[in-house]
Design an enzyme around this catalytic site. Structure first.
Site, mmCIF file in Angstrom:
data_model
loop_
_atom_site.group_PDB
_atom_site.id
_atom_site.type_symbol
_atom_site.label_atom_id
_atom_site.label_comp_id
_atom_site.label_asym_id
_atom_site.label_seq_id
_atom_site.Cartn_x
_atom_site.Cartn_y
_atom_site.Cartn_z
ATOM 1 N N CYS A 159 5.113 -4.665 -0.503
ATOM 2 C CA CYS A 159 6.480 -4.193 0.296
ATOM 3 C C CYS A 159 7.661 -5.306 -0.001
ATOM 4 O O CYS A 159 7.623 -6.634 0.782
ATOM 5 C CB CYS A 159 6.289 -4.100 1.800
ATOM 6 N N CYS A 198 10.044 -5.833 3.630
ATOM 7 C CA CYS A 198 9.399 -6.300 4.807
ATOM 8 C C CYS A 198 7.997 -6.725 4.442
ATOM 9 O O CYS A 198 7.826 -7.588 3.576
ATOM 10 C CB CYS A 198 9.711 -5.597 5.987
ATOM 11 N N SER A 199 7.110 -6.116 4.781
ATOM 12 C CA SER A 199 5.841 -6.208 4.761
ATOM 13 C C SER A 199 4.823 -5.116 5.037
ATOM 14 O O SER A 199 3.676 -5.203 5.703
ATOM 15 C CB SER A 199 5.048 -7.614 5.515
ATOM 16 N N CYS A 200 5.508 -3.749 4.684
ATOM 17 C CA CYS A 200 4.581 -2.548 4.834
ATOM 18 C C CYS A 200 3.148 -2.587 4.443
ATOM 19 O O CYS A 200 3.032 -3.026 3.202
ATOM 20 C CB CYS A 200 5.237 -1.306 4.540
#
Lengths: 222, 195
Positions: B101, B104-106
């Protein structure tokens, strides 16, 4: 919006990878777990848990703070969300932190709450859209430009590039409007595959890059 | 803006914010502990490993998993935040998928828990969409030129989960023993599962 969060392909961020640690715990230090939990609670209080507003707040965390620590970034977003909704005054956290460390700082009074709100068609982000899809699997599409301001999930590195629709995904709440409480404006979503050489030029590695695009991010390629 | 003042460490900042929220009735210690406990003990890569081991030993389950990931993982009780729509991608000897991701950090929380440091780090997020073979090689996963590399950037609420290739020599292992071999890194696609 443009910002350090939009990291794909940014060579100034390239560096050694962090090690893979099979036993890495969810939280490396106790404060990280608390920061995680209170950020979720802060967003619940400030925005009725608007995921897109949370992400947009993360994007507005100052760059140095954003890059320094993941849960530090979460704390920054929690403070932005609480201030944006009038639940906490600017400087309240700093004053409380000073007092926790033995200081005697006067803490700012709470502002008047002005929580943003938005009509929602239900929980989660999956939605039904009655309008027919604009694109089909196999279509050649170009990722169109995007505004410099505001939240979007169109990455900088696919902007202006042409790829192929490879899968149809469920319609979803549009982050670009929901993050600003303008409306859910659900749209169809597509997985779009790009050839690495179309993204980065002919000299790099050969692979495909697939990314999910909301319908309004795409136009038919001439 | 809530610019971070130098000199306030993050633990103190957390404590300060928590106390402000508690005083205003917006947080309480019990809920905080509950959230922490869920991700420390109940939700983590062991969930995804069960899905992989079942898919390796039950061809009909594997078929369901690849055609409707959300429903198939829910059969094992895995659902919740960051798992609204799960798409499972199969890694084989000729096709290697890897997930990131960049914005962001999905990450598929119900299956893998909260993301590890390397996944949230700027080096991984910036590099893997431009030089995935170099990234994988740096972690010891060398892919031959005949292997198609497919990178997936999680930019919507679809969450991608990798079904790694079952390692050779594991024919006699039970489902539970197989689950013990599966790492979170392989379920994101940055490594293979070793026997």
């Amino acid at each position: 919006m443009d910002g350090v969060h939009d990291m794909g392909g940014r060579t100034e961020l390239f560096g050694p990878l962090k090690p893979l640690d099979r036993d890495e715990p969810a939280f490396k230090e106790p404060w990280e777990g608390r920061a995680f939990a209170i950020t979720l609670l802060a967003n619940r209080a400030a925005t009725a848990s608007n995921l897109h507003a949370f992400r947009h707040a993360l994007e507005r965390v100052p760059e140095q703070q954003y890059l320094a620590n993941y849960y530090g970034r979460w704390l920054g977003s929690a403070e932005i969300l609480l201030q944006d909704s009038g639940l906490l005054a600017p400087g309240a956290v700093e004053a409380r932190a000073a007092n926790l460390r033995g200081g005697s700082v006067e803490e700012p009074a709470d502002p008047e709450p002005h929580k943003p709100s938005m009509e929602t068609a239900g929980g989660g982000n999956m939605r039904t859209v009655d309008a027919p899809r604009a694109f089909a699997v196999g279509d050649r599409v170009t990722a169109v430009g995007r505004p410099d301001a505001g939240h979007t999930r169109l990455t900088g590195y696919v902007r202006g590039r042409t790829g192929t629709v490879t899968a149809l995904r469920p319609a979803q709440v549009l982050p670009d409007t929901a993050a600003h409480f303008v409306g859910e404006s659900p749209e169809h979503v597509y997985s779009v595959e790009f050839d690495s050489h179309d993204l980065w030029g002919p000299d790099g590695e050969q692979f495909t890059l697939t990314i999910d695009c909301f319908e309004s991010y795409l136009e038919t390629s001439a | 803006m809530s610019d971070m003042q130098p000199g306030i460490d993050l633990a103190t900042r957390t404590e300060a914010l928590e106390s402000l929220l508690v005083e205003r009735g917006l947080a309480d210690a019990k809920t905080v502990e509950t959230f922490i406990g869920i991700y420390e003990t109940q939700v983590g890569p062991m969930n995804g490993a069960k899905v992989v081991a079942k898919a390796w030993t039950d061809p009909e389950y594997k078929e369901r998993l690849l055609s409707d990931g959300t429903a198939a993982v829910a059969e094992l009780g895995f659902k919740g935040p960051q798992g609204e729509h799960i798409v499972v991608l199969e890694n084989t000897a000729t096709e290697h998928n890897v997930v990131v991701c960049t914005l962001c950090s999905c990450y598929p929380w119900p299956l893998l828990g909260l993301p590890p440091s390397w996944y949230k780090d700027s080096a991984y997020r910036s590099r893997v969409v431009k030089e995935p073979r170099a990234v994988l090689a740096e972690w010891g996963t060398e892919l031959g030129p005949d292997v198609a590399v497919k990178v997936h950037d999680s930019s919507s609420e679809v969450r991608y989960f990798i079904l790694p290739e079952r390692p050779a020599g594991t024919e006699s292992l039970s489902e539970e023993e197989l689950a013990g071999l599966v790492t979170r890194d392989a379920m994101v696609g940055v490594t293979k599962v070793a026997s």
